[in-house]
Design a protein around this motif. Structure first.
Motif, PDB file in Angstrom:
ATOM      1  N   LEU A 180      -7.825 -20.863  10.855  1.00 23.64           N
ATOM      2  CA  LEU A 180      -7.474 -22.136  10.218  1.00 23.64           C
ATOM      3  C   LEU A 180      -7.578 -22.090   8.701  1.00 23.64           C
ATOM      4  O   LEU A 180      -6.823 -22.739   7.999  1.00 23.64           O
ATOM      5  N   SER A 181      -8.526 -21.327   8.187  1.00 27.17           N
ATOM      6  CA  SER A 181      -8.731 -21.301   6.737  1.00 27.17           C
ATOM      7  C   SER A 181      -8.001 -20.163   6.049  1.00 27.17           C
ATOM      8  O   SER A 181      -7.797 -20.193   4.844  1.00 27.17           O
ATOM      9  N   GLY A 182      -7.660 -19.127   6.812  1.00 21.66           N
ATOM     10  CA  GLY A 182      -7.046 -17.957   6.204  1.00 21.66           C
ATOM     11  C   GLY A 182      -8.069 -17.009   5.603  1.00 21.66           C
ATOM     12  O   GLY A 182      -7.720 -16.009   4.996  1.00 21.66           O
TER      13      GLY A 182
ATOM     14  N   GLY B 290      -3.643 -15.958  15.753  1.00 23.36           N
ATOM     15  CA  GLY B 290      -4.226 -15.330  14.576  1.00 23.36           C
ATOM     16  C   GLY B 290      -3.911 -16.127  13.326  1.00 23.36           C
ATOM     17  O   GLY B 290      -3.921 -17.352  13.325  1.00 23.36           O
ATOM     18  N   HIS B 291      -3.576 -15.422  12.270  1.00 25.25           N
ATOM     19  CA  HIS B 291      -3.302 -16.082  10.991  1.00 25.25           C
ATOM     20  C   HIS B 291      -1.911 -16.709  10.942  1.00 25.25           C
ATOM     21  O   HIS B 291      -1.556 -17.343   9.954  1.00 25.25           O
ATOM     22  N   ASP B 292      -1.112 -16.561  11.987  1.00 29.56           N
ATOM     23  CA  ASP B 292       0.211 -17.190  12.033  1.00 29.56           C
ATOM     24  C   ASP B 292       0.138 -18.672  12.374  1.00 29.56           C
ATOM     25  O   ASP B 292       1.162 -19.350  12.401  1.00 29.56           O
ATOM     26  N   ILE B 293      -1.049 -19.180  12.631  1.00 26.99           N
ATOM     27  CA  ILE B 293      -1.191 -20.594  13.009  1.00 26.99           C
ATOM     28  C   ILE B 293      -0.716 -21.514  11.884  1.00 26.99           C
ATOM     29  O   ILE B 293      -0.268 -22.621  12.141  1.00 26.99           O
ATOM     30  N   ASP B 294      -0.772 -21.035  10.638  1.00 31.40           N
ATOM     31  CA  ASP B 294      -0.356 -21.882   9.520  1.00 31.40           C
ATOM     32  C   ASP B 294       1.111 -22.285   9.615  1.00 31.40           C
ATOM     33  O   ASP B 294       1.491 -23.368   9.187  1.00 31.40           O
ATOM     34  N   ILE B 295       1.928 -21.460  10.230  1.00 30.14           N
ATOM     35  CA  ILE B 295       3.344 -21.795  10.408  1.00 30.14           C
ATOM     36  C   ILE B 295       3.477 -23.018  11.312  1.00 30.14           C
ATOM     37  O   ILE B 295       4.265 -23.921  11.051  1.00 30.14           O
TER      38      ILE B 295
ATOM     39  N   TRP C  49      -3.539 -23.759  21.648  1.00 33.08           N
ATOM     40  CA  TRP C  49      -4.372 -24.319  20.580  1.00 33.08           C
ATOM     41  C   TRP C  49      -4.118 -25.828  20.475  1.00 33.08           C
ATOM     42  O   TRP C  49      -3.118 -26.243  19.893  1.00 33.08           O
ATOM     43  N   PRO C  50      -4.994 -26.666  21.036  1.00 34.61           N
ATOM     44  CA  PRO C  50      -4.875 -28.100  20.764  1.00 34.61           C
ATOM     45  C   PRO C  50      -5.404 -28.395  19.358  1.00 34.61           C
ATOM     46  O   PRO C  50      -6.406 -27.820  18.933  1.00 34.61           O
ATOM     47  N   VAL C  51      -4.730 -29.256  18.633  1.00 33.43           N
ATOM     48  CA  VAL C  51      -5.159 -29.656  17.286  1.00 33.43           C
ATOM     49  C   VAL C  51      -5.436 -31.157  17.351  1.00 33.43           C
ATOM     50  O   VAL C  51      -4.537 -31.955  17.598  1.00 33.43           O
TER      51      VAL C  51
ATOM     52  N   ILE D 238       0.452 -30.609   8.184  1.00 26.60           N
ATOM     53  CA  ILE D 238      -0.024 -30.607   6.796  1.00 26.60           C
ATOM     54  C   ILE D 238       0.865 -31.496   5.931  1.00 26.60           C
ATOM     55  O   ILE D 238       0.370 -32.246   5.084  1.00 26.60           O
ATOM     56  N   GLU D 239       2.173 -31.448   6.151  1.00 30.24           N
ATOM     57  CA  GLU D 239       3.088 -32.317   5.398  1.00 30.24           C
ATOM     58  C   GLU D 239       2.807 -33.792   5.682  1.00 30.24           C
ATOM     59  O   GLU D 239       2.802 -34.616   4.768  1.00 30.24           O
ATOM     60  N   LYS D 240       2.564 -34.130   6.942  1.00 25.25           N
ATOM     61  CA  LYS D 240       2.230 -35.522   7.292  1.00 25.25           C
ATOM     62  C   LYS D 240       0.908 -35.939   6.652  1.00 25.25           C
ATOM     63  O   LYS D 240       0.785 -37.068   6.157  1.00 25.25           O
ATOM     64  N   LEU D 241      -0.061 -35.040   6.636  1.00 29.21           N
ATOM     65  CA  LEU D 241      -1.350 -35.352   5.993  1.00 29.21           C
ATOM     66  C   LEU D 241      -1.182 -35.535   4.485  1.00 29.21           C
ATOM     67  O   LEU D 241      -1.839 -36.384   3.883  1.00 29.21           O
ATOM     68  N   ARG D 242      -0.299 -34.766   3.882  1.00 27.90           N
ATOM     69  CA  ARG D 242      -0.017 -34.942   2.447  1.00 27.90           C
ATOM     70  C   ARG D 242       0.614 -36.303   2.180  1.00 27.90           C
ATOM     71  O   ARG D 242       0.298 -36.964   1.195  1.00 27.90           O
ATOM     72  N   GLN D 243       1.522 -36.721   3.059  1.00 26.78           N
ATOM     73  CA  GLN D 243       2.137 -38.046   2.920  1.00 26.78           C
ATOM     74  C   GLN D 243       1.078 -39.135   3.050  1.00 26.78           C
ATOM     75  O   GLN D 243       1.078 -40.104   2.292  1.00 26.78           O
TER      76      GLN D 243
END
Length: 183
Positions: free
Chosen positions: A154-156, A103-108, A70-72, A114-119
């Protein structure tokens, strides 16, 4: 730190022709709605608006294996339309390899991003080479681009079963096919 890049990142505000035609994402209703909802963010043309694209694929083209990659990719939409969708503008932020479909484990795997985007959303000090001053750069993730199965990961949100259409939610018109034993 590059004067050419710094000037291009302000193009959506300084160089774009606003004639009511949809020529760039800055002309879209979603962009304008975001600007109205967050006027302090929109008031600084140097703030970055991002899109995130991802999808899994089998790099070995062997259908009997469940290995996936999975490239992001992050896409900065501040740039002019003839630059922002070109490969040199893409930011390959993460490559997630796996022995099986994530599957839905991609969030891990996405948590550090996500932390970098929050910063970035809160703001980071950086230097604007055009006006030769430090400023608080902020970024917002406006869009996620994927196919429908990747959207579920990606969205859950489940894209299967009774409520498979996220835009309709509980108002989804679904019917059980008794002979097929599926919705």
């Amino acid at each position: 730190m590059s004067s050419k890049t710094a000037e291009s990142m302000r193009w959506h505000h300084d160089g774009r022709i606003d004639d009511g035609l949809l020529r760039h994402l800055a002309d879209s209703l979603a962009w304008k709605s975001f600007d109205q909802k967050f006027p302090r963010f929109a008031g600084v043309p140097r703030n970055v608006r991002l899109g995130l694209a991802s999808d899994g694929f089998n790099p070995f083209k062997i259908m009997i294996t469940s290995y996936s990659t999975w490239p992001v990719v992050l896409v900065p939409y501040n740039l002019p339309s003839w630059i922002c969708m070109k490969q040199p503008s893409f930011v390959l932020s993460k490559i997630i390899p796996g022995e099986k479909d994530l599957g839905h484990d991609i969030d891990i795997y996405l948590q550090p991003l996500i932390e970098k985007l929050r910063q970035l959303c809160a703001g980071v000090q950086t230097f604007d080479v055009l006006i030769k001053e430090n400023f608080n750069l902020r970024a917002a993730l406006l869009w996620i681009i994927s196919d429908f199965p990747a959207y579920a990961n990606l969205s859950g949100w489940s894209t299967e079963g009774r409520y498979a259409r996220p835009c309709c939610v509980a108002e989804t018109c679904s019917m059980w096919l008794y002979n097929e034993k599926k919705l």
